[in-house]
Design an enzyme around this catalytic site. Structure first.
Site, PDB file in Angstrom:
ATOM      1  N   THR A  55      31.885  37.865  -7.213  1.00 24.11           N
ATOM      2  CA  THR A  55      30.817  38.603  -7.901  1.00 24.11           C
ATOM      3  C   THR A  55      30.510  39.932  -7.201  1.00 24.11           C
ATOM      4  OG1 THR A  55      29.833  36.575  -8.780  1.00 24.11           O
ATOM      5  CG2 THR A  55      28.407  38.505  -8.659  1.00 24.11           C
ATOM      6  N   ASP A  81      34.284  27.282  -5.386  1.00 27.37           N
ATOM      7  CA  ASP A  81      35.126  28.401  -4.925  1.00 27.37           C
ATOM      8  C   ASP A  81      36.577  27.986  -4.724  1.00 27.37           C
ATOM      9  OD1 ASP A  81      32.397  29.403  -2.827  1.00 27.37           O
ATOM     10  OD2 ASP A  81      33.058  30.396  -4.667  1.00 27.37           O
TER      11      ASP A  81
END
Ligand SMILES: O=P(O)(O)O[C@H]1[C@H](O)[C@@H](O)[C@H](O)[C@H](O)[C@@H]1O
Ligand SMILES: [Mg+2]
Ligand SMILES: [Mg+2]
Length: 286
Positions: A94, A219
């Site tokens: 991000t 992740d």
């Protein structure tokens, strides 16, 4: 033995559809909110992509369960059960997305009986689709992937991340780990800013190892099976069996390199993802 190929194919199709939302927002101005630290960012696009993915999957597989990064951030309890479960990072990278640094990925893993059955990492700007199904091999845009097989740490390119944790202990541990590896020496240390794409470099053979402390299950769950199916080794930083909830991982081209990295690096303390009072991934962001 259940066959999850239909789920894998559906996951690939919705990852590609959702990447259109990521790419159309990539060049636009983004409103940014903070989560666990000033470097842990979230945008409306992260939240929108996760909602798109979860609603599409729920519509097709109403009995399946979800662990989504932004759902957890909004306070949803993180619980991995034996049920078919989709573990979703709607935008991995991000910070890169906000800065238009061209490494952003949609990461989708799928578990049954708490075992990862397949993983999908779609690096949107690169248009690189990494995926693997347990026992079926690993692929990049349809071509098979194999790790480098490197056994000599001094001939390795090692990938890691300087994560969102910015307290003194995390920072000194993170930087001293990099220095210790550079002094071995290794050929190089790299960080792309997305754990999922970082780890997929090991599956391609372009890197020989990846390690990280402090990341979350969403992740790395997808890229873990991609590395394993490309012939690599994935384990905890203390040398024990890989545990996607421990927030510690080493992925490597060989057990020799993985073990050597486990000897050299140290981990800083962080709560497990599935620890009830762990608020690292959640900040009540709505
Ligand atoms: O928040 P997203 O989904 O972008 O995930 C990133 C983490 O925020 C970083 O701390 C971490 O270091 C990795 O860069 C990871 O990809
Ligand atoms: Mg992420
Ligand atoms: Mg994310």
């Amino acid at each position: 033995m259940a066959n999850w190929t239909d789920c894998l194919n559906f996951g690939i199709s919705i990852a590609k559809q959702a990447s259109e939302v990521v790419l159309s927002a990539f060049q636009q101005h983004k409103e940014v909110k903070l989560k666990s630290s000033p470097a842990d960012l979230v945008t409306e696009t992260d939240q929108r992509v996760e909602k798109i993915l979860i609603s599409a999957i729920r519509n097709r597989y109403p009995q399946h369960r979800f662990i989504g990064e932004e759902s957890v951030a909004a306070g949803e309890r993180l619980e991995l059960t034996d049920s078919p479960t989709w573990i979703i990072d709607p935008i991995d990278g991000t910070v890169n997305f906000v800065h238009r640094f061209p490494f952003v990925a949609i990461s989708i893993a799928f578990t049954f009986n708490k075992q990862i059955q397949f993983g999908i990492v779609y690096s949107c700007v690169e248009d690189k689709l990494f995926y693997a199904q347990r026992g079926g091999g690993a692929f990049l845009n349809g071509e098979p992937l194999y790790v480098s097989g490197q056994q000599d740490i001094s001939r390795c390119v090692v990938v890691t991340e300087i994560g969102a944790e910015r307290d003194d202990v995390a920072l000194s541990t993170t930087t001293s780990n990099i220095c210790r590896l550079l002094k071995l020496p290794v050929h190089g240390v790299r960080a792309l800013g997305t754990a999922a794409v970082d780890m997929c470099q090991v599956a391609t053979g372009g890197a020989d190892a990846y390690y990280h402390i402090g990341m979350h299950c969403w992740d790395i769950a997808a890229s873990a099976i991609i590395v394993q199916e490309a012939g690599g080794v994935v384990m905890d930083t203390d040398g024990s069996e890989f545990d996607m909830m421990s927030r510690r991982v080493i992925a490597a081209s060989s057990a020799t390199v993985a073990d050597r990295i486990a000897q050299v690096i140290q981990a800083f303390p962080c709560c497990r993802d599935d620890e009830d009072n762990c608020r690292c991934g959640a900040t009540g962001v709505n």
